[in-house]
Write an enzyme that holds these catalytic residues in place. Structure first.
Site, mmCIF file in Angstrom:
data_model
loop_
_atom_site.group_PDB
_atom_site.id
_atom_site.type_symbol
_atom_site.label_atom_id
_atom_site.label_comp_id
_atom_site.label_asym_id
_atom_site.label_seq_id
_atom_site.Cartn_x
_atom_site.Cartn_y
_atom_site.Cartn_z
ATOM 1 N N ASP A 146 -17.617 14.129 -33.478
ATOM 2 C CA ASP A 146 -18.419 14.062 -32.265
ATOM 3 C C ASP A 146 -17.733 13.084 -31.308
ATOM 4 O O ASP A 146 -17.128 12.100 -31.742
ATOM 5 C CB ASP A 146 -19.828 13.590 -32.624
ATOM 6 N N SER A 147 -17.844 13.337 -30.020
ATOM 7 C CA SER A 147 -17.120 12.526 -29.033
ATOM 8 C C SER A 147 -17.686 11.123 -28.858
ATOM 9 O O SER A 147 -17.043 10.262 -28.261
ATOM 10 C CB SER A 147 -17.132 13.223 -27.672
ATOM 11 N N GLY A 148 -18.903 10.890 -29.334
ATOM 12 C CA GLY A 148 -19.555 9.601 -29.131
ATOM 13 C C GLY A 148 -20.498 9.587 -27.953
ATOM 14 O O GLY A 148 -21.186 8.590 -27.710
ATOM 15 N N PHE A 166 -23.409 11.079 -27.384
ATOM 16 C CA PHE A 166 -24.816 10.874 -27.721
ATOM 17 C C PHE A 166 -25.086 9.417 -28.069
ATOM 18 O O PHE A 166 -26.078 8.830 -27.619
ATOM 19 C CB PHE A 166 -25.213 11.770 -28.897
ATOM 20 N N GLN A 210 -24.690 21.605 -21.618
ATOM 21 C CA GLN A 210 -25.830 20.769 -21.278
ATOM 22 C C GLN A 210 -26.655 21.483 -20.201
ATOM 23 O O GLN A 210 -26.397 22.627 -19.871
ATOM 24 C CB GLN A 210 -25.358 19.393 -20.812
ATOM 25 N N GLY A 252 -28.030 18.428 -26.203
ATOM 26 C CA GLY A 252 -29.218 18.079 -25.442
ATOM 27 C C GLY A 252 -30.496 18.709 -25.944
ATOM 28 O O GLY A 252 -31.502 18.708 -25.231
ATOM 29 N N ASP A 304 -25.350 20.398 -37.636
ATOM 30 C CA ASP A 304 -25.193 19.091 -38.289
ATOM 31 C C ASP A 304 -26.432 18.257 -38.026
ATOM 32 O O ASP A 304 -27.143 18.480 -37.025
ATOM 33 C CB ASP A 304 -23.970 18.347 -37.750
ATOM 34 N N CYS A 364 -33.519 24.737 -58.419
ATOM 35 C CA CYS A 364 -32.317 24.130 -57.845
ATOM 36 C C CYS A 364 -31.325 23.788 -58.946
ATOM 37 O O CYS A 364 -31.702 23.306 -60.020
ATOM 38 C CB CYS A 364 -32.694 22.868 -57.055
ATOM 39 N N CYS A 396 -28.674 21.646 -58.497
ATOM 40 C CA CYS A 396 -27.913 20.426 -58.174
ATOM 41 C C CYS A 396 -27.929 19.444 -59.341
ATOM 42 O O CYS A 396 -28.743 19.549 -60.272
ATOM 43 C CB CYS A 396 -28.463 19.768 -56.911
ATOM 44 N N CYS A 408 -31.380 17.754 -60.008
ATOM 45 C CA CYS A 408 -32.409 18.614 -60.604
ATOM 46 C C CYS A 408 -32.056 19.028 -62.024
ATOM 47 O O CYS A 408 -32.950 19.292 -62.843
ATOM 48 C CB CYS A 408 -32.634 19.840 -59.732
ATOM 49 N N HIS A 445 -29.351 16.013 -53.800
ATOM 50 C CA HIS A 445 -30.257 17.164 -53.792
ATOM 51 C C HIS A 445 -30.409 17.742 -52.387
ATOM 52 O O HIS A 445 -30.318 18.969 -52.200
ATOM 53 C CB HIS A 445 -31.631 16.780 -54.334
#
Length: 371
Positions: free
Chosen positions: A94-96, A98, A190, A217, A267, A305, A307, A310, A336
């Protein structure tokens, strides 16, 4: 050949959902996909080997945080982020934008960029489209994000228009600053909640012919119904032959709605953050493991699950660990939650390929309980 390319495998006959493959310099991964967030060059409490075991094909790190600590120069000296953090699959940074804009009074926006004070020690810093791009080139991530302004909610149309126009000018500067063929720059759409601004932003970003496009956004406080309305007209306007990335979304209800509208990548810090705070994600909704009802519950978090948590540990045991602040409890819930989301995306992909995503969507909606 661009550094990042998208291959369409199957499109749902009833919705906008699609299954594909994104190819990067550090391997390919199947979509739709959820990207675990490794903000500071690590996914909190987990090793790269554990992430690979659960099927993570790409992770996200953050320019703002790595710019402050340990610095891009050190990571470049180490051979780039892949070498530094021992991760040989794809990385998106991410560009930073936010993080910078969330600093409020600690930052000042100008056409050149953003002057701000570090949240760590108050020291003066500056990020511009050129600096953010150079930092990401030094980090060596496969997908780098254009430096943008994340418009707050609510924002009036005049402010949103000026901000969106500046974001577009910044995107052009990021493209001009990128001087490597081994990384792909994604533009960020945006425009707040305004359809006219979103459409203008999409059109101008498409004219830049970038290898991928993100929708920013959203999930910043607006009602979910409004977020889905914005997604309806924004995602459908993006090129069908490029990846589509919805930033900052990671709850199952939002993921399934995003996939339904043709989003490929997601993400969010949500699964790791709530895991560290004692909450597990399941097909039926969230389980707050630290609650008293699980004190004598010796079942796994989710009996369906597979994982590590679990397979080996009970709700009662994990509840005990969380209540006494043992790191292992946080690790188990993080394992999990990420396994659940990665598997959730895998099942959606399979439903798309088998052209039964509508059935998947209806089954999920019938049993998932929002909490």
């Amino acid at each position: 050949m661009p550094a990042i390319t998208y291959e369409l495998i199957k499109r749902c006959s009833q919705t906008g959902a699609r299954a594909g493959i994104i190819h990067t310099p550090h391997g390919s991964f199947e979509t739709p996909i959820f990207m675990p967030v490794g903000t500071q060059a690590t996914v909190k409490t987990l090793s790269p080997e554990e992430l690979k075991e659960m099927g993570a094909g790409i992770i996200l790190s953050n320019t703002y945080h790595l710019f402050l600590r340990p610095g891009a120069d050190l990571i470049r000296e180490a051979g780039g982020l892949h070498s530094f953090m021992h991760w040989d699959r794809a990385i998106l940074t991410d560009s930073g934008g936010f993080q910078v804009f969330s600093l409020g009074d600690l930052r000042k926006i100008s056409e050149d960029g953003v002057a701000f004070r570090s949240h760590i020690d108050g020291s003066k810093k500056f990020l511009s489209p050129e600096i953010a791009t150079k930092v990401q080139m030094d980090l060596g991530s496969d997908i780098i994000m254009a430096f943008d302004e994340c418009i707050p909610y609510p924002a009036d149309h005049d402010y949103a228009k000026k901000s969106t126009e500046r974001t577009l000018r910044w995107a052009r500067r990021c493209k001009d600053a990128l001087v490597t063929d081994n990384q792909g720059l994604f533009g960020i759409v945006q425009g707040g909640i305004y359809e006219d601004l979103r459409r203008v932003c999409v059109d101008e970003l498409i004219d830049m012919d970038l290898p991928g496009y993100a929708i920013g956004g959203l999930s910043v406080g607006e009602p979910k119904k409004l977020m889905y309305e914005v997604l309806d007209y924004t995602a459908s306007a993006l090129p069908a032959n490029k990846p589509r990335y919805l930033m900052g979304v990671g709850t199952p209800d939002c993921l399934v709605e995003g996939v339904k509208r043709g989003i490929d990548m997601f993400d969010c810090v949500f699964p790791t953050r709530v895991g560290r705070n004692g909450t597990a994600m399941t097909w039926n909704g969230r389980l707050i493991i630290k609650n008293a009802e699980f004190e004598h519950d010796f079942h796994p978090i989710d009996e369906n699950c597979s994982c590590y948590a679990c397979r080996n540990y009970s709700r009662a045991y994990i509840r005990h660990l969380v209540r006494v602040n043992e790191i292992f409890g946080m690790r188990l819930l993080t394992i999990h939650n990420l396994h659940f989301l990665i598997d959730f995306m895998r099942k959606m992909r399979q439903a798309i390929i088998e052209d039964r995503f509508g059935e998947f969507y209806n089954e999920f909606a019938a049993k998932y309980v929002l909490k």
